[in-house]
Design a protein around this motif. Sequence first.
Motif: not given
Length: 251
Positions: A7-8, A40
């Motif tokens: 996700r990051y 994140d």
Amino acid sequence: MNQELPRYKRILEYLDEYDVATINLLSNLFSVSHMSIRRDLKILQEKGLVRVSYGGEIKRSFLNGTPLYNVKQSRFSESKKKVGKIAAGLLQPGMVIFIDAGTTMREFALNINVPITAITPDLHIAIELTHRPEINTIICPGEVQNSIVATYNTQTMKYLSEQVIDLAFIGADGFNFEDGALTTTQIKADCKWMAVSRSIQSALLVDSSKLGLRCRFKICDLNRFNYLITEKKFPESFEKKLVNQDIKFIY
């Protein structure tokens, strides 16, 4: 956006395309909690890849590319309008000016109300000015870059090298005192530098979100500009440096 990436990394992809985000926006986009997004962001900040402003806006610490024109047009629109209106106050009838490409410059062009000659690489600006009979409009030669709807290449630079300009209005993708005014490609930096070097005076037009944003290519040091125009006050320490460098700060 590649859904298989962590996700990051998808956050970085989003910032590359849209330039700015908020925790609330990213939380909704990825359907996760604010706490997950903060984790994140902590990873990205520790790597020096993003910065979070006091207002909560998340941006790339280092800008590799320029967002598309239609994306930039919707960003900080009120700030750009203020900058454009302020910059128009520097104009005198009969001037020959250079208007750099970009959405901030377009707002400046919309505020011109005196008879001048305007040289620009920006097609949107050129079209706007052709509706103004008191303005003599010259568009720089060269191949149009579709992403920014402007001409920046060796033909543009050669043409500018042969001009004598009263006042150049320059845009930047980022700036700070250590690196100067910055942009995202070498040819853009070269063309902007040439416009500054061929001008009697020059003004840097930037909204305040650009302060501290770094890019790969340097246009010139800040002390090459006579004016720095933005929409609101900078930190006091930064303003003191402007005064010491004899740069007129207008906001």
